[in-house]
Enzyme design. Sequence first.
Site: not given
Length: 277
Positions: A113-114
């Site tokens: 993810g981020c």
Amino acid sequence: MFHFLIPMNKQNETIENVLHDIYNLILTKGTREWEREQLIIAKDALAQEINVQSELSKLEAKLRPLALRNNLTPDVMDFYLKITGNTVDVQQEAYTRDNDNFAYQERAVFAGGCFWCMVEPFETQAGIVSVLSGYTGGKIEHPTYDQVSSGLSGHVEAVEIIFDQRIISYRDLVELYWQITDPTDAFGQFQDRGNHYHPIIFVQDHQQRQIAEQSKAELAFNYSQPIVTEIRQAETFWPAENYHQAFYKKQPKRYKAIKRARQQLLFYQTIKRKLHG
């Protein structure tokens, strides 16, 4: 101590030549923003006719970590080799002599993810030397954030972790990775959606692959859904722009809000998994 190719006894000529190179690099479109910031600092100091060797030593020290990983942009790497007068291999030998712990350091790369939310959980562990946000797994060289976030470059956001094997093991890092990601989500992570947020463990060698695959197999017993996190051979890791690095320190309020939302989703999914067995 490294040695410069340029003649340090010709101070005025040296300043002029180095400033010329630095100005060109600052103006070069391909220079990474973080590299440009370091070059501007050196330029301003040299413009005041501060000791050339001292300022170049400071600049070399800042560029060295990425140079050793072959992650400077090409023109900046050429400049780095010029001011050191050595190959990266020779520099790495010098770095090893200066750092007794270098032989015990290992590299790990995780996408989950981020990358804003992937740094703090690892960086705050004992034995972590550094955590760098960046991009990997795609086909474009020196990708930008805009290219990666478009989903068309093939890269994922990831973190590169350098750790001391004497204090923390690769298995420890993999176990932590499972705790902060959703291994059943193939289309992103939590509120982060898109192919560039796909969860992937990038292994450096056969030993890391064995550890990751065994851990993944053990994890499967805790989930009713398939574990979709990939395990792939590590590829070139491109450091992200400077404003992405150590985001949790630079934007603490924004980071806490993002982290809270991520933790709430993770908690909700954990409860849901337990209820549905």
